[in-house]
Design a protein around this motif. Structure first.
Motif, PDB file in Angstrom:
ATOM      1  N   ARG B  27     -13.404 -28.966   5.039  1.00  0.00           N
ATOM      2  CA  ARG B  27     -12.156 -27.282   5.942  1.00  0.00           C
ATOM      3  C   ARG B  27     -12.603 -26.678   6.434  1.00  0.00           C
ATOM      4  O   ARG B  27     -14.328 -26.473   5.697  1.00  0.00           O
ATOM      5  N   THR B  28     -12.299 -25.921   6.978  1.00  0.00           N
ATOM      6  CA  THR B  28     -12.843 -24.470   7.760  1.00  0.00           C
ATOM      7  C   THR B  28     -12.334 -23.528   6.678  1.00  0.00           C
ATOM      8  O   THR B  28     -11.501 -23.677   6.061  1.00  0.00           O
ATOM      9  N   PHE B  29     -13.438 -22.721   6.696  1.00  0.00           N
ATOM     10  CA  PHE B  29     -13.482 -21.666   6.021  1.00  0.00           C
ATOM     11  C   PHE B  29     -13.345 -20.272   6.298  1.00  0.00           C
ATOM     12  O   PHE B  29     -14.273 -20.222   6.598  1.00  0.00           O
ATOM     13  N   SER B  30     -12.867 -19.219   5.625  1.00  0.00           N
ATOM     14  CA  SER B  30     -12.498 -18.118   6.558  1.00  0.00           C
ATOM     15  C   SER B  30     -13.141 -17.485   5.403  1.00  0.00           C
ATOM     16  O   SER B  30     -12.968 -17.153   4.600  1.00  0.00           O
ATOM     17  N   LEU B  31     -14.307 -16.156   5.599  1.00  0.00           N
ATOM     18  CA  LEU B  31     -14.979 -15.159   4.202  1.00  0.00           C
ATOM     19  C   LEU B  31     -15.212 -13.666   5.058  1.00  0.00           C
ATOM     20  O   LEU B  31     -14.990 -13.736   6.559  1.00  0.00           O
ATOM     21  N   PRO B  32     -14.822 -12.925   4.667  1.00  0.00           N
ATOM     22  CA  PRO B  32     -15.371 -11.846   5.216  1.00  0.00           C
ATOM     23  C   PRO B  32     -16.920 -11.684   5.777  1.00  0.00           C
ATOM     24  O   PRO B  32     -17.524 -12.741   5.766  1.00  0.00           O
ATOM     25  N   ASP B  33     -16.428 -10.411   7.507  1.00  0.00           N
ATOM     26  CA  ASP B  33     -18.303 -10.805   7.650  1.00  0.00           C
ATOM     27  C   ASP B  33     -19.365 -10.305   6.510  1.00  0.00           C
ATOM     28  O   ASP B  33     -18.972  -9.194   5.730  1.00  0.00           O
ATOM     29  N   ALA B  38     -23.946 -16.784  -1.639  1.00  0.00           N
ATOM     30  CA  ALA B  38     -23.802 -17.520  -2.622  1.00  0.00           C
ATOM     31  C   ALA B  38     -22.426 -16.613  -2.373  1.00  0.00           C
ATOM     32  O   ALA B  38     -21.392 -17.419  -3.558  1.00  0.00           O
ATOM     33  N   GLN B  39     -22.121 -16.259  -1.972  1.00  0.00           N
ATOM     34  CA  GLN B  39     -20.239 -15.391  -1.753  1.00  0.00           C
ATOM     35  C   GLN B  39     -19.709 -16.771  -1.849  1.00  0.00           C
ATOM     36  O   GLN B  39     -18.488 -17.023  -1.840  1.00  0.00           O
ATOM     37  N   ALA B  40     -20.100 -17.290  -0.243  1.00  0.00           N
ATOM     38  CA  ALA B  40     -18.955 -18.737  -0.340  1.00  0.00           C
ATOM     39  C   ALA B  40     -19.245 -19.576  -1.870  1.00  0.00           C
ATOM     40  O   ALA B  40     -17.640 -19.770  -1.605  1.00  0.00           O
ATOM     41  N   ILE B  41     -20.389 -19.660  -2.247  1.00  0.00           N
ATOM     42  CA  ILE B  41     -19.777 -19.948  -3.245  1.00  0.00           C
ATOM     43  C   ILE B  41     -19.017 -19.916  -4.202  1.00  0.00           C
ATOM     44  O   ILE B  41     -18.460 -20.787  -4.815  1.00  0.00           O
ATOM     45  N   SER B  42     -19.178 -18.670  -4.683  1.00  0.00           N
ATOM     46  CA  SER B  42     -18.410 -18.465  -5.789  1.00  0.00           C
ATOM     47  C   SER B  42     -16.785 -18.089  -5.616  1.00  0.00           C
ATOM     48  O   SER B  42     -15.754 -17.614  -6.235  1.00  0.00           O
ATOM     49  N   ALA B  43     -17.076 -17.955  -3.993  1.00  0.00           N
ATOM     50  CA  ALA B  43     -15.262 -18.254  -3.170  1.00  0.00           C
ATOM     51  C   ALA B  43     -14.183 -19.052  -3.161  1.00  0.00           C
ATOM     52  O   ALA B  43     -13.234 -18.842  -3.521  1.00  0.00           O
ATOM     53  N   SER B  62     -32.050 -19.400   1.605  1.00  0.00           N
ATOM     54  CA  SER B  62     -31.718 -18.785   0.499  1.00  0.00           C
ATOM     55  C   SER B  62     -29.986 -18.331   0.001  1.00  0.00           C
ATOM     56  O   SER B  62     -30.093 -18.332   0.774  1.00  0.00           O
ATOM     57  N   PRO B  63     -29.694 -18.428  -1.713  1.00  0.00           N
ATOM     58  CA  PRO B  63     -28.661 -18.157  -1.293  1.00  0.00           C
ATOM     59  C   PRO B  63     -27.695 -17.128  -0.245  1.00  0.00           C
ATOM     60  O   PRO B  63     -26.570 -16.335  -0.797  1.00  0.00           O
ATOM     61  N   ASP B  64     -28.717 -15.804  -0.545  1.00  0.00           N
ATOM     62  CA  ASP B  64     -28.180 -14.822  -0.076  1.00  0.00           C
ATOM     63  C   ASP B  64     -28.667 -14.886   1.728  1.00  0.00           C
ATOM     64  O   ASP B  64     -28.585 -13.600   2.020  1.00  0.00           O
ATOM     65  N   ARG B  65     -28.596 -15.561   2.114  1.00  0.00           N
ATOM     66  CA  ARG B  65     -28.465 -15.483   3.616  1.00  0.00           C
ATOM     67  C   ARG B  65     -26.815 -15.593   4.256  1.00  0.00           C
ATOM     68  O   ARG B  65     -26.332 -16.665   3.352  1.00  0.00           O
ATOM     69  N   ALA B  66     -27.085 -14.700   5.241  1.00  0.00           N
ATOM     70  CA  ALA B  66     -26.029 -14.325   5.860  1.00  0.00           C
ATOM     71  C   ALA B  66     -24.663 -15.278   6.742  1.00  0.00           C
ATOM     72  O   ALA B  66     -25.901 -16.578   6.732  1.00  0.00           O
ATOM     73  N   LEU B  67     -24.029 -16.059   6.542  1.00  0.00           N
ATOM     74  CA  LEU B  67     -22.976 -16.409   7.211  1.00  0.00           C
ATOM     75  C   LEU B  67     -22.658 -15.871   8.207  1.00  0.00           C
ATOM     76  O   LEU B  67     -22.672 -14.963   8.732  1.00  0.00           O
ATOM     77  N   ASN B  68     -22.708 -17.346   9.370  1.00  0.00           N
ATOM     78  CA  ASN B  68     -22.410 -16.964  10.627  1.00  0.00           C
ATOM     79  C   ASN B  68     -21.486 -18.322  10.510  1.00  0.00           C
ATOM     80  O   ASN B  68     -21.025 -19.074  10.521  1.00  0.00           O
TER      81      ASN B  68
END
Lengths: 634, 82, 156
Positions: B27-33, B38-43, B62-68
């Motif tokens: 599914r699609t998920f929206s996250l802040p810029d 790691a933040q996606a996983i805890s979201a 790595s878990p701190d990789r920023a998402l695009n």
């Protein structure tokens, strides 16, 4: 502490219908641990080179390990050894179910079968009573039908069976032997060896009890292993989803063979994964092998429709072979295919491999569909895949060509079809895209069976679990080598896995415990050996016994075919991954040479030919122990 | 601007997904810029002690990789065997 | 509330580690005949049913025994077989609705929960056997499931 451990072997001559008992003593346990190691030695010494794999002189050897019959976790394995009709070389195959425990409770360690019966026969081993029975009425029946009928004839409900189906009877070059209905001793066509002997089934039951030297310590060690299993995510996944849980990871990660290894990811591939199969009630808990806590074996059901049926499995390799390698992502035909392969006694990996090869050959215009019963041979046609399984098992029409395996079939078809026969040395590759997994690439190339995973299974190269990373740190000093795309550290990793896998097969336990989950290590094995047998062996001596077996197997192949090369299928060495996250990766000749050079150096083999030298054979004690080994030394 | 990523979850991780559409796998998920893996996983309310194995666009990261936007994040448990 | 050996049939894989450990906890060796728990195996369907005394309230075995060999032990709060009295007549085996009592070597064998720490539950990794404080409804559901499974089977 004395290391004299006895092995009791039943020798059956099917030509003469005789049975003799031999007991070995002396150093076989200390040198080989028994099981697969003993099988390798018996094969080497008991037949010369050039034996016809389908003839009377090829031995079919069933060896359990000394842990069989005890509650050492996963102690339910048997190794079957013979010269393979597919490769013409050494072959071992393992399977579980209940057969090994039954044989050990009947107070036997091994069964060696020679000769060829004039008429179809099945054998019963009822404690010390060994009998030959007429198999008419069983011959020509599926594995399930045969075991049901044989049980009825023998009486009692506690028999364990090792049986072939139509494929073995028809000498399909990748026929397998099934234990406990659904557990396959696959790869290499050992089912055809059994079929050539006109041996339908071996029924075993044992009323004896198993006594160990120190049951209290054994129980403590069992509890220690169970504690590790409870911590292990992989063990939990095996229990819940079986090996099907690997499909999602391989598809997401771009290492899943799709369309005969022409790509490595497929939309909808997750429908063949454990999560989807369990959620949609296609798959549930099935039968564990004796003494195995993880019970990875599942049971699959299709409730209605044209693929209706049920069977044990499916395994990852089956899903990737009958499924994605043929472009099929609909689980129902794949589950049907799994059921048919179990009933016919067909190795699912080679079956999917040869069907995928046919599909590609048809799409490239080398064979028309009217030679193939008019079947649509486009990628993804599950019905065609299922139809072809029937034809292969019965050797009907195009099935007769396919039953020879991709090496021979592509020679017969001609053209460039050999290029997409994804096989090496006569064995279809297991469903791992080795272009993206370098330790696997090396292990497949040096495996005496051929390019296959059940010899080393060096999963630690992915470093996905703490156990895997700890192993890499132990072997290489750092877990930075846990990267499947690099070459460094991989020969060391493969060597450890080969040795440990041989130890595992020789003691009669499952590689999922000692590799894959890594919950049983060398120190645990030393404690188990002492508790079971009152024999003291160091961790080094235990691994050395595994090494001895690996080297001896290599020697059998060198005696048989000095020109055999450690290599991979042409496609993986010449066609880079075409798209996806690993685009461009390849098992190039140069890369393979780097890996092989280091592997040969680690073993002390000749650097050019990869042959074990006199020094190696002598220092391992093989030269003194194995009759006839001298002749392979150059 | 939020990032829109595709999330695919398997094995025991599925239970953390909010109940909703029939296809629970993807599914699609929206996250802040600037959100990380790691933040996606805890979201998704996946607890810290759950041993997950993640792939971003098919590769380990790595878990701190920023998402695009357009990234595919696969979250599962480390399986193995054949 | 006291503890029960709760059985979840869906989780039994037929590994038989329980059978071997029960046997060795009583005798020191591994043997099905000496175990107080057996597994009814349907290999074809891949279904496995642990057969063991469920310490039921009705205890027909106690009532049917002609020599009153199955007696209540207060400190354990359950019934056990006195093998000095048992004549191995087999009436208890016939009458048990859960197929949970067996004959071997001249005596009836019945689970006594290892007097408080059952060996079988300790080795059941899939948690088909658990020794815990179960509530009434869990126990009843498990017994009903067991009965259904036994009725489905051709063994009796």
């Amino acid at each position: 502490m004395s290391r004299q451990v006895t092995f009791k072997i039943a020798y059956l001559d099917l030509s003469a219908r005789t049975f003799t008992v031999r007991t070995t003593s002396g150093s076989d346990f200390e040198l080989y641990l028994g099981g697969r190691g003993l099988g390798a030695k018996l094969l080497f010494e008991g037949q010369g080179k050039g034996v016809d794999p389908l003839g009377p002189d090829n031995q079919l050897i069933f060896t359990t390990g000394k842990f069989g019959g005890t509650p050492v976790p996963t102690a339910g394995q048997v190794t079957i050894t013979a010269k393979s009709p597919a490769t013409g070389l050494y072959f071992k195959s393992n399977t579980g179910g209940t057969w090994a425990k039954a044989l050990r409770r009947a107070d036997w360690d091994a069964v060696v079968i020679t000769g060829v019966s004039e008429t179809p026969v099945f054998v019963s081993i009822d404690d010390e009573r060994v009998n030959f029975h007429d198999a008419s009425g069983l011959w020509g029946r599926t594995v399930r039908e045969s075991d049901t009928e044989a049980q009825r004839r023998l009486g009692g409900s506690d028999w364990s069976f090792a049986t072939i189906g139509h494929a073995g009877e028809n000498l399909v070059n990748f026929a397998c032997i099934m234990t406990s209905l659904y557990h396959a001793a696959g790869r290499g066509g050992l089912g055809a060896v059994m079929g050539a002997k006109k041996l339908k089934s071996i029924a075993v039951r044992g009323s004896g009890q198993t006594t160990v030297a120190d049951a209290v310590t054994l129980e403590q060690e069992v509890q220690a292993v169970l504690a590790k299993a409870r911590q292990s995510v992989k063990a939990g996944l095996l229990l819940e989803f079986g090996t099907a849980a690997t499909i999602e990871m391989a598809n997401e990660g771009g290492s899943l063979p799709v369309n005969n290894f022409s790509s490595a990811q497929i939309p909808g591939g997750h429908k063949l994964g454990g999560t989807y199969l369990v959620e949609n009630a296609y798959m549930r808990q099935g039968s564990a092998c004796s003494a195995c806590p993880m019970g990875c074996h599942k049971h699959a059901v299709v409730r209605e429709g044209r693929y209706q049926g049920h069977s044990g499995g499916p395994e990852y390799e089956t899903l990737a072979s009958l499924g994605t390698s043929c472009g099929v992502t609909d689980p129902e035909p794949v589950l049907k295919g799994n059921e048919l392969c179990n009933d016919y006694g067909l190795d699912t990996i080679s079956t999917g491999g040869v069907i995928g090869w046919l599909m590609e050959s048809a799409q490239r215009g080398l064979i028309s569909s009217d030679r193939c019963y008019g079947l649509d041979l486009g990628w993804g046609n599950g019905q065609s895949m299922v139809d072809l399984i029937h034809r292969i098992a019965r050797r009907e029409g195009i099935g007769d060509l396919l039953a020879q395996g991709t090496r021979s079939a592509s020679k017969a078809l001609g053209g460039e079809s050999w290029k997409w026969a994804v096989q090496a040395n006569g064995l279809e590759q297991s469903r791992v895209d080795t272009r993206v997994a370098k330790a696997y690439a090396l292990s497949f190339a040096v495996n005496p069976r051929g390019p296959d995973h059940l010899y080393a299974q060096p999963q630690a190269e992915f470093g996905r679990t703490p156990e895997a990373r700890r192993l890499m740190e132990r072997l290489m000093g750092s877990d930075k080598y846990c990267n499947s795309k690099i070459l460094d550290g991989k020969p060391e990793l493969v060597r450890w896995h080969e040795d440990m896998f041989a130890v595992t097969d020789s003691l009669g336990i499952c590689s999922f415990a000692t590799t894959t989950t890594y919950i049983v290590d060398e120190s645990s094995l030393a404690r188990f050996i002492r508790a079971v047998l009152n024999v003291s062996m160091s961790e080094k001596e235990i691994m050395q016994a595994g090494r001895r077996t690996v080297v001896l197997e290599r020697c059998f192949n060198l005696r048989e075919d000095p020109n055999r090369k450690d290599t991979l299928p042409w496609r993986l060495m010449n066609e880079p991954v075409s798209r996806g996250p690993h685009e461009g990766m390849l098992n190039s000749k140069q890369e393979m040479q780097v890996l092989l050079n280091r592997y040969y150096a680690l073993h002390g083999y000749d650097p050019v030919s990869g042959r074990p030298t006199r020094e190696v054979l002598s220092s391992l004690g093989l030269l003194d122990d194995v009759k006839g080994l001298e002749e392979i030394i150059i | 601007m939020p990032v829109h990523i595709e999330i695919r979850v398997y094995h025991g991780i599925k239970k953390y997904l909010p109940a909703g559409d029939g296809n629970g796998f993807c599914r699609t998920f929206s996250l802040p810029d600037g959100a990380s893996v790691a933040q996606a996983i805890s979201a998704l309310n996946i607890p810290n002690d759950e041993k997950v194995f993640t792939l971003l666009n098919g590769v380990m990261c790595s878990p701190d990789r920023a998402l695009n936007s357009g990234d595919v994040l696969s979250i599962m448990q480390p399986a193995g065997g054949g | 509330m006291s503890k029960t050996l709760l059985i979840d049939l869906k989780k039994c894989t037929g590994c038989e580690l329980c059978v071997d450990h029960c046997s060795s906890s009583k005798t020191g060796f591994y043997s099905q005949e000496h175990s107080r728990i057996r597994i009814l195996r349907d290999e074809m369907k891949g279904v496995f049913v642990p057969l063991v005394c469920v310490q039921c309230q009705e205890h027909p075995c106690v009532d049917v025994c002609p020599v009153e060999a199955i007696k209540y032990e207060h400190d354990l709060a359950l019934f056990t077989v006195d093998k000095d009295l048992c004549t191995a007549c087999g009436d208890c085996v016939e009458v048990c609705p859960y197929e949970g009592i067996f004959l071997n070597a001249g005596t009836a064998l019945k689970c006594d929960l290892c007097r408080g720490d059952p060996a079988c539950a300790r080795v059941c990794y899939p948690e088909a056997l658990q020794y815990l404080e179960a509530d009434e409804s869990q126990v009843v559901a498990a017994l009903e499931e067991k009965t259904r499974e036994l009725n489905r089977n051709v063994r009796k």
